[in-house]
Motif scaffolding. Sequence first.
Motif, PDB file in Angstrom:
ATOM      1  N   ILE A   1       0.837  -1.205   0.000  1.00  0.00           N
ATOM      2  CA  ILE A   1       0.000   0.000   0.000  1.00  0.00           C
ATOM      3  C   ILE A   1       0.871   1.253   0.000  1.00  0.00           C
ATOM      4  O   ILE A   1       0.593   2.239  -0.707  1.00  0.00           O
ATOM      5  CB  ILE A   1      -0.944  -0.012   1.214  1.00  0.00           C
ATOM      6  CG1 ILE A   1      -2.005  -1.113   1.040  1.00  0.00           C
ATOM      7  CG2 ILE A   1      -1.615   1.344   1.400  1.00  0.00           C
ATOM      8  CD1 ILE A   1      -2.935  -1.265   2.224  1.00  0.00           C
ATOM      9  N   GLU A   2       1.946   1.221   0.799  1.00  0.00           N
ATOM     10  CA  GLU A   2       2.854   2.377   0.840  1.00  0.00           C
ATOM     11  C   GLU A   2       3.470   2.628  -0.525  1.00  0.00           C
ATOM     12  O   GLU A   2       3.598   3.780  -0.966  1.00  0.00           O
ATOM     13  CB  GLU A   2       3.942   2.128   1.885  1.00  0.00           C
ATOM     14  CG  GLU A   2       4.909   3.297   2.044  1.00  0.00           C
ATOM     15  CD  GLU A   2       5.976   3.014   3.076  1.00  0.00           C
ATOM     16  OE1 GLU A   2       6.845   3.884   3.272  1.00  0.00           O
ATOM     17  OE2 GLU A   2       5.955   1.912   3.678  1.00  0.00           O
ATOM     18  N   LYS A   3       3.846   1.537  -1.197  1.00  0.00           N
ATOM     19  CA  LYS A   3       4.443   1.678  -2.524  1.00  0.00           C
ATOM     20  C   LYS A   3       3.439   2.260  -3.518  1.00  0.00           C
ATOM     21  O   LYS A   3       3.761   3.164  -4.307  1.00  0.00           O
ATOM     22  CB  LYS A   3       4.930   0.314  -3.008  1.00  0.00           C
ATOM     23  CG  LYS A   3       5.521   0.346  -4.406  1.00  0.00           C
ATOM     24  CD  LYS A   3       5.937  -1.049  -4.869  1.00  0.00           C
ATOM     25  CE  LYS A   3       6.454  -1.008  -6.301  1.00  0.00           C
ATOM     26  NZ  LYS A   3       6.823  -2.367  -6.790  1.00  0.00           N
ATOM     27  N   ALA A   4       2.202   1.759  -3.492  1.00  0.00           N
ATOM     28  CA  ALA A   4       1.187   2.263  -4.424  1.00  0.00           C
ATOM     29  C   ALA A   4       0.850   3.726  -4.140  1.00  0.00           C
ATOM     30  O   ALA A   4       0.636   4.514  -5.069  1.00  0.00           O
ATOM     31  CB  ALA A   4      -0.068   1.395  -4.339  1.00  0.00           C
ATOM     32  N   ALA A   5       0.815   4.091  -2.845  1.00  0.00           N
ATOM     33  CA  ALA A   5       0.447   5.464  -2.478  1.00  0.00           C
ATOM     34  C   ALA A   5       1.486   6.477  -2.924  1.00  0.00           C
ATOM     35  O   ALA A   5       1.184   7.671  -3.073  1.00  0.00           O
ATOM     36  CB  ALA A   5       0.241   5.558  -0.967  1.00  0.00           C
ATOM     37  N   LYS A   6       2.706   6.023  -3.148  1.00  0.00           N
ATOM     38  CA  LYS A   6       3.746   6.950  -3.608  1.00  0.00           C
ATOM     39  C   LYS A   6       3.465   7.468  -5.021  1.00  0.00           C
ATOM     40  O   LYS A   6       4.122   8.397  -5.490  1.00  0.00           O
ATOM     41  CB  LYS A   6       5.114   6.266  -3.567  1.00  0.00           C
ATOM     42  CG  LYS A   6       5.628   6.041  -2.144  1.00  0.00           C
ATOM     43  CD  LYS A   6       7.029   5.486  -2.137  1.00  0.00           C
ATOM     44  CE  LYS A   6       7.524   5.219  -0.721  1.00  0.00           C
ATOM     45  NZ  LYS A   6       7.570   6.408   0.123  1.00  0.00           N
ATOM     46  N   GLY A   7       2.496   6.848  -5.689  1.00  0.00           N
ATOM     47  CA  GLY A   7       2.105   7.365  -6.997  1.00  0.00           C
ATOM     48  C   GLY A   7       1.517   8.761  -6.917  1.00  0.00           C
ATOM     49  O   GLY A   7       1.469   9.483  -7.928  1.00  0.00           O
ATOM     50  N   TYR A   8       1.039   9.179  -5.725  1.00  0.00           N
ATOM     51  CA  TYR A   8       0.522  10.531  -5.542  1.00  0.00           C
ATOM     52  C   TYR A   8       1.648  11.558  -5.403  1.00  0.00           C
ATOM     53  O   TYR A   8       1.411  12.759  -5.529  1.00  0.00           O
ATOM     54  CB  TYR A   8      -0.361  10.607  -4.293  1.00  0.00           C
ATOM     55  CG  TYR A   8      -1.676   9.879  -4.430  1.00  0.00           C
ATOM     56  CD1 TYR A   8      -2.623  10.274  -5.369  1.00  0.00           C
ATOM     57  CD2 TYR A   8      -1.984   8.799  -3.611  1.00  0.00           C
ATOM     58  CE1 TYR A   8      -3.836   9.623  -5.490  1.00  0.00           C
ATOM     59  CE2 TYR A   8      -3.196   8.138  -3.718  1.00  0.00           C
ATOM     60  CZ  TYR A   8      -4.124   8.552  -4.658  1.00  0.00           C
ATOM     61  OH  TYR A   8      -5.323   7.902  -4.774  1.00  0.00           O
ATOM     62  N   LEU A   9       2.852  11.097  -5.099  1.00  0.00           N
ATOM     63  CA  LEU A   9       3.971  12.019  -4.909  1.00  0.00           C
ATOM     64  C   LEU A   9       4.549  12.436  -6.255  1.00  0.00           C
ATOM     65  O   LEU A   9       4.398  11.734  -7.254  1.00  0.00           O
ATOM     66  CB  LEU A   9       5.059  11.331  -4.066  1.00  0.00           C
ATOM     67  CG  LEU A   9       4.662  10.889  -2.660  1.00  0.00           C
ATOM     68  CD1 LEU A   9       5.826  10.169  -1.982  1.00  0.00           C
ATOM     69  CD2 LEU A   9       4.200  12.078  -1.826  1.00  0.00           C
ATOM     70  N   PRO A  10       5.218  13.591  -6.301  1.00  0.00           N
ATOM     71  CA  PRO A  10       5.867  14.009  -7.556  1.00  0.00           C
ATOM     72  C   PRO A  10       6.919  12.983  -7.981  1.00  0.00           C
ATOM     73  O   PRO A  10       7.680  12.468  -7.148  1.00  0.00           O
ATOM     74  CB  PRO A  10       6.512  15.347  -7.181  1.00  0.00           C
ATOM     75  CG  PRO A  10       5.757  15.836  -5.991  1.00  0.00           C
ATOM     76  CD  PRO A  10       5.360  14.605  -5.234  1.00  0.00           C
ATOM     77  N   GLN A  11       6.944  12.691  -9.246  1.00  0.00           N
ATOM     78  CA  GLN A  11       7.904  11.736  -9.798  1.00  0.00           C
ATOM     79  C   GLN A  11       8.985  12.507 -10.551  1.00  0.00           C
ATOM     80  O   GLN A  11       8.674  13.361 -11.398  1.00  0.00           O
ATOM     81  CB  GLN A  11       7.197  10.755 -10.736  1.00  0.00           C
ATOM     82  CG  GLN A  11       5.990  10.056 -10.129  1.00  0.00           C
ATOM     83  CD  GLN A  11       6.356   9.194  -8.934  1.00  0.00           C
ATOM     84  OE1 GLN A  11       7.293   8.401  -9.006  1.00  0.00           O
ATOM     85  NE2 GLN A  11       5.622   9.356  -7.838  1.00  0.00           N
ATOM     86  N   PHE A  12      10.235  12.204 -10.266  1.00  0.00           N
ATOM     87  CA  PHE A  12      11.340  12.958 -10.860  1.00  0.00           C
ATOM     88  C   PHE A  12      12.258  11.993 -11.595  1.00  0.00           C
ATOM     89  O   PHE A  12      12.644  10.953 -11.051  1.00  0.00           O
ATOM     90  CB  PHE A  12      12.121  13.703  -9.778  1.00  0.00           C
ATOM     91  CG  PHE A  12      13.168  14.633 -10.322  1.00  0.00           C
ATOM     92  CD1 PHE A  12      12.813  15.834 -10.911  1.00  0.00           C
ATOM     93  CD2 PHE A  12      14.523  14.302 -10.262  1.00  0.00           C
ATOM     94  CE1 PHE A  12      13.775  16.689 -11.422  1.00  0.00           C
ATOM     95  CE2 PHE A  12      15.487  15.146 -10.771  1.00  0.00           C
ATOM     96  CZ  PHE A  12      15.112  16.355 -11.353  1.00  0.00           C
ATOM     97  N   ILE A  13      12.575  12.318 -12.853  1.00  0.00           N
ATOM     98  CA  ILE A  13      13.484  11.484 -13.638  1.00  0.00           C
ATOM     99  C   ILE A  13      14.583  12.352 -14.220  1.00  0.00           C
ATOM    100  O   ILE A  13      14.393  13.554 -14.454  1.00  0.00           O
ATOM    101  CB  ILE A  13      12.741  10.743 -14.780  1.00  0.00           C
ATOM    102  CG1 ILE A  13      12.087  11.747 -15.733  1.00  0.00           C
ATOM    103  CG2 ILE A  13      11.717   9.772 -14.234  1.00  0.00           C
ATOM    104  CD1 ILE A  13      11.479  11.086 -16.967  1.00  0.00           C
ATOM    105  N   ILE A  14      15.739  11.761 -14.439  1.00  0.00           N
ATOM    106  CA  ILE A  14      16.881  12.446 -15.046  1.00  0.00           C
ATOM    107  C   ILE A  14      17.270  11.699 -16.307  1.00  0.00           C
ATOM    108  O   ILE A  14      17.392  10.462 -16.297  1.00  0.00           O
ATOM    109  CB  ILE A  14      18.074  12.511 -14.072  1.00  0.00           C
ATOM    110  CG1 ILE A  14      17.712  13.372 -12.858  1.00  0.00           C
ATOM    111  CG2 ILE A  14      19.313  13.062 -14.762  1.00  0.00           C
ATOM    112  CD1 ILE A  14      18.810  13.428 -11.811  1.00  0.00           C
ATOM    113  N   ASN A  15      17.446  12.435 -17.396  1.00  0.00           N
ATOM    114  CA  ASN A  15      17.834  11.839 -18.672  1.00  0.00           C
ATOM    115  C   ASN A  15      19.034  12.579 -19.253  1.00  0.00           C
ATOM    116  O   ASN A  15      19.225  13.789 -19.019  1.00  0.00           O
ATOM    117  CB  ASN A  15      16.687  11.899 -19.693  1.00  0.00           C
ATOM    118  CG  ASN A  15      15.585  10.907 -19.361  1.00  0.00           C
ATOM    119  OD1 ASN A  15      15.856   9.733 -19.166  1.00  0.00           O
ATOM    120  ND2 ASN A  15      14.356  11.391 -19.291  1.00  0.00           N
ATOM    121  N   ALA A  16      19.790  11.861 -20.038  1.00  0.00           N
ATOM    122  CA  ALA A  16      20.898  12.477 -20.771  1.00  0.00           C
ATOM    123  C   ALA A  16      21.031  11.754 -22.103  1.00  0.00           C
ATOM    124  O   ALA A  16      20.831  10.533 -22.173  1.00  0.00           O
ATOM    125  CB  ALA A  16      22.188  12.366 -19.978  1.00  0.00           C
TER     126      ALA A  16
END
Length: 422
Positions: free
Chosen positions: A55-70
């Motif tokens: 449940i904790e893992k699924a609820a993190k979908g509400y948090l901002p998601q940050f990715i880094i690309n190069a």
Amino acid sequence: MRSKALWIGLILIVFSPELYGQLSLTLDDCQNQAQVNYPLIKKRDLVERSKAYAIEKAAKGYLPQFIINAQATYQSAVTEIPIQMQGIEIPQLTKDQYKFYGELNQTIYDGGNIKQKIELHRSTSAIEEQSLSVALYQLKDRINQLFFSILMIEEQLNQNQLLMKDIQLGLDKVEAAVTNGTALEADLNVLKAELLKAAQHAVDLKANRTAYLEVLGLFLNKTLDASTKLIKPELPILPKTIQRPELALYDDQLTNIAVQEELINVRNRPRLDFFFQGGYGRPALNILKPRFDAYYIGGLRLSWNLGGLYTQKKEKAILEINRLAIGVEKETFLFNTHSQAKRESVTIRRYQDLLQSDNEIIALREKVKKTAVTQLEHGVITTNDYLREVNAEDQARLNKIIHEIQLLASQYDYLYITGDTY
């Protein structure tokens, strides 16, 4: 006097005070301790922890998601401006381009997808927890069998002691007659042999009781020996409805299917995200400036994956089949459980009827035995005649003991079948 010494010696050996020690256990005590100490109970904590993590893992979908690309690329052609102006140098893009950036995404609307995933984790964990309850519930039947087997042996031991007293009574009468010369030594030996035979039977019963107690002790994580005393339970009130934990398991499975159906619906809805991207590269946003530069861009992103619409109908059809299968399993379980309860009800009534006649038989046999004692004392009957009447009364009392314990066991079996807690 020798017969008195024989009787006292047998009592000290066979019916030692350790049988009536300090440790007493009720059926409820045994059931509760067995549930706590059974190794499978450890799985309950694992299920709860797994649910919390999921449940904790699924609820993190509400948090901002940050990715880094190069990325670094080289392309065969670049955009060119086909204009030449005197005095003005038009910049040209290079074929090797570089980009390093980070992107932040914040879900604004996902159609309820994350919420439904959390519900699916809860529903799946509920099934696992209830499956564990079903497995632990089956332990009740094993404890019942051990508990009432020990009670049966204890009652038989008590009755065996009464039998030995009756044999000793006849032994005293015949011993006096032998002393007076009105009876033979052989008659006395017959009674002594019968007394020893009863003592041997008591030893067997005691050994069986110890063996059953040791097995029960394994379930309770206790050392149970001959000093342990089990308390006979009261006659219970029998329920009229089925309350087995399996029924709750079927309900949880149906709930899980409903959650999966809703997850299919929300998965095919559009989603809206806020995003912000900032980076450094060549070129940046302004392609007319072909040099390394920083940049950023932000806004809203609407996405809608329509691929799930092709399989939605089939997926729900499969879930409907599973729902019908669970319904059939539940109906079959109820049918079998009602059938078992009906058979057990018939057994309970049979023991109740037998107990009504047991008291009458015992009263009649007791009168016959008392008459036989007087007849033996006056030499009217032989020791074999006396023993026959003593054994007949003993058998009548044993029958009542067996029927009483069998009635109790059947009633608690009925409670187990119907799922009533006790």
